[in-house]
Write a protein that holds these residues in place. Structure first.
Motif, PDB file in Angstrom:
ATOM      1  N   PHE A 215      -9.564   4.302  -0.771  1.00  0.00           N
ATOM      2  CA  PHE A 215      -9.509   2.944  -0.227  1.00  0.00           C
ATOM      3  C   PHE A 215      -9.088   2.976   1.238  1.00  0.00           C
ATOM      4  O   PHE A 215      -9.693   2.322   2.093  1.00  0.00           O
ATOM      5  CB  PHE A 215      -8.534   2.083  -1.031  1.00  0.00           C
ATOM      6  CG  PHE A 215      -8.210   0.768  -0.385  1.00  0.00           C
ATOM      7  CD1 PHE A 215      -9.059  -0.323  -0.529  1.00  0.00           C
ATOM      8  CD2 PHE A 215      -7.068   0.622   0.402  1.00  0.00           C
ATOM      9  CE1 PHE A 215      -8.776  -1.532   0.097  1.00  0.00           C
ATOM     10  CE2 PHE A 215      -6.774  -0.585   1.024  1.00  0.00           C
ATOM     11  CZ  PHE A 215      -7.638  -1.659   0.863  1.00  0.00           C
TER      12      PHE A 215
ATOM     13  N   LYS B 105     -10.691  -7.475  -7.950  1.00  0.00           N
ATOM     14  CA  LYS B 105     -11.319  -7.605  -6.632  1.00  0.00           C
ATOM     15  C   LYS B 105     -10.609  -8.605  -5.713  1.00  0.00           C
ATOM     16  O   LYS B 105     -10.673  -8.489  -4.494  1.00  0.00           O
ATOM     17  CB  LYS B 105     -12.796  -7.973  -6.789  1.00  0.00           C
ATOM     18  CG  LYS B 105     -13.610  -6.839  -7.390  1.00  0.00           C
ATOM     19  CD  LYS B 105     -13.572  -5.609  -6.487  1.00  0.00           C
ATOM     20  CE  LYS B 105     -14.030  -4.356  -7.221  1.00  0.00           C
ATOM     21  NZ  LYS B 105     -12.925  -3.564  -7.731  1.00  0.00           N
TER      22      LYS B 105
ATOM     23  N   VAL C 120      -3.488  -0.022  -4.832  1.00  0.00           N
ATOM     24  CA  VAL C 120      -4.546  -0.091  -3.817  1.00  0.00           C
ATOM     25  C   VAL C 120      -4.180   0.733  -2.595  1.00  0.00           C
ATOM     26  O   VAL C 120      -4.965   1.576  -2.132  1.00  0.00           O
ATOM     27  CB  VAL C 120      -4.816  -1.559  -3.414  1.00  0.00           C
ATOM     28  CG1 VAL C 120      -5.815  -1.606  -2.250  1.00  0.00           C
ATOM     29  CG2 VAL C 120      -5.351  -2.356  -4.589  1.00  0.00           C
TER      30      VAL C 120
ATOM     31  N   SER D 117     -11.580   0.717  -5.227  1.00  0.00           N
ATOM     32  CA  SER D 117     -10.435   0.669  -6.130  1.00  0.00           C
ATOM     33  C   SER D 117     -10.819  -0.102  -7.384  1.00  0.00           C
ATOM     34  O   SER D 117     -11.627  -1.036  -7.329  1.00  0.00           O
ATOM     35  CB  SER D 117      -9.243  -0.008  -5.446  1.00  0.00           C
ATOM     36  OG  SER D 117      -8.196  -0.244  -6.372  1.00  0.00           O
TER      37      SER D 117
ATOM     38  N   VAL E  59      -7.955  -6.440  -4.139  1.00  0.00           N
ATOM     39  CA  VAL E  59      -8.536  -5.482  -3.196  1.00  0.00           C
ATOM     40  C   VAL E  59      -9.025  -6.194  -1.937  1.00  0.00           C
ATOM     41  O   VAL E  59      -8.793  -5.730  -0.820  1.00  0.00           O
ATOM     42  CB  VAL E  59      -9.697  -4.701  -3.853  1.00  0.00           C
ATOM     43  CG1 VAL E  59     -10.297  -3.711  -2.865  1.00  0.00           C
ATOM     44  CG2 VAL E  59      -9.212  -3.956  -5.093  1.00  0.00           C
TER      45      VAL E  59
END
Length: 403
Positions: free
Chosen positions: A212, A337, A206, A333, A340
């Motif tokens: 990101f 989730k 990430v 990304s 992220v």
């Protein structure tokens, strides 16, 4: 999942918890001058209540997001709500500023429960534009906290005790636990269960993703001016400009009505434009707002009107842009989730903590200039790399035929 009355019950239960967490800051900040006096410390400690709250939010985001990927969002969220409720009651037993800030730190963990677990569940549960509408709707309901908080906080100072504020917050949080337990869906995206040591590999993926970083760094830049206002306005308006507690509370109304108006505008127009266009509308409004802050500091006669006009414009622009910005960051990304969302949360909370503490120190030397220049600098930085990253994503979506 489509948005209807039944499916809306889950985000409503979540926003009740979000409201309790936010008012856990907004109700207490007005009382911080009285609390610092009670504990026998300087009024400059007042913003630390908020910054330690935010630091608590950043401290365990790295764990909560991945943990919810493996155990399920619902389990982690329910434990987080119960933990926050208990911490609100334990703070009643504190006897000095160190104990108080320790409990504020622990309470702040709930911020990551919302952002790294709750928001991830919302994004997974609803379709793209429905998820953004739900986030904007939740933001409007949770904004009752900063609207009511200063007024209720002033009432607590003048007539009862700040302790009762935490009792009420614990009661609201406890109520939200039952709503989440009943209405939050347990189903989540199926993922291969990996060893927990893979967390650090996921976070590496990430944080080495340039897209990101480009999209996520925009979030603290855009959200920070309002956070600085919440943290410093008790000192600016009450300690320095000598407004009464009630006047301080009333001064918050236009600022947060601006944020509510921005979210309503977002819900109304989001289907008319390509996703991301509202960000390009909102940020120039925020920049104009920060220039009003500078004008107020230069022409002291008009300081209070300029502060309120400027912060209202800043919050209006944030309302129009922030929910879409969050969606882009979360989807930038391919990593799960929960991870992220945790990475976004860590970036946000650590940025908030660092900048609030930095501006708090600078405020002791430069007073309102420190606040005004920090706000205009933060929004100005958005027009560099974050704006370029956003435009690149919008061009790619257009080329793929995604509106």
């Amino acid at each position: 999942m489509t948005l209807n009355r039944i499916t809306l019950m889950f985000p409503l239960a979540l926003v009740l918890f979000e409201f309790s967490v936010y008012i856990g800051n907004d109700l207490i900040q007005p009382a911080m001058l009285a609390i610092t006096e009670q504990f026998g410390v300087s009024a400059t400690w007042a913003p630390s209540s908020m910054s330690f709250y935010l630091l608590g939010g950043a401290s365990v985001a790295w764990l909560l997001g991945p943990l919810s990927d493996r155990l399920g969002r619902k389990k982690v969220l329910l434990v987080g709500v119960a933990f926050f409720t208990i911490c609100c009651l334990l703070i009643l037993l504190t006897h000095n500023i160190q104990q108080f800030l320790t409990l504020r730190f622990l309470q702040g963990i709930s911020l990551s429960v919302i952002s790294a677990v709750g928001y991830a569940a919302i994004q997974e549960t609803f379709e793209e534009r429905d998820a953004i509408k739900v986030m904007a709707l939740m933001a409007n309901i949770s904004l009752l906290a900063p609207l009511l908080g200063p007024v209720l906080g002033a009432f607590l100072i003048d007539y009862v005790s700040w302790h009762w504020g935490f009792v009420a917050i614990a009661a609201v949080s406890f109520l939200s636990w039952f709503g989440l337990n009943k209405f939050m869906p347990t189903k989540q995206e199926s993922r291969v269960r990996q060893p927990f040591s893979y967390i650090f590999d996921d976070f590496k993926k990430v944080f080495t993703n340039r897209r990101f970083l480009g999209l996520s760094i925009a979030l603290p830049l855009v959200g920070m001016p309002l956070m600085l206002w919440i943290a410093l306005s008790p000192i600016i308006l009450v300690d320095e400009l000598k407004l009464s507690s009630v006047q301080y509370g009333l001064a918050q109304f236009p600022v947060f009505f601006g944020l509510i108006a921005g979210n309503i505008i977002l819900i109304k127009i989001i289907d008319r434009f390509p996703l991301g266009k509202t960000i390009l509308m909102g940020l120039p409004i925020m920049l104009i707002g920060t220039l009003f802050l500078i004008l107020g500091v230069i022409w002291q006669t008009y300081l209070v009107p300029c502060l309120l006009i400027g912060m209202t414009l800043v919050s209006l622009g944030e309302g129009i842009s922030f929910s879409v910005m969050y969606r882009f960051a979360l989807m930038s990304s391919e990593v799960s989730k929960g991870t992220v969302a945790a990475a976004v949360s860590m970036l946000l909370m650590m940025s908030f903590f660092t900048i609030i503490e930095l501006v708090r120190v600078l405020y002791t030397y430069f007073h309102i200039w420190a606040f005004a220049l920090a706000c205009v600098t933060l929004i100005g930085f958005w027009f560099l790399q974050p704006r370029a990253a956003l435009k690149q994503v919008m061009l790619e979506r257009k080329a793929e035929g995604i509106n």
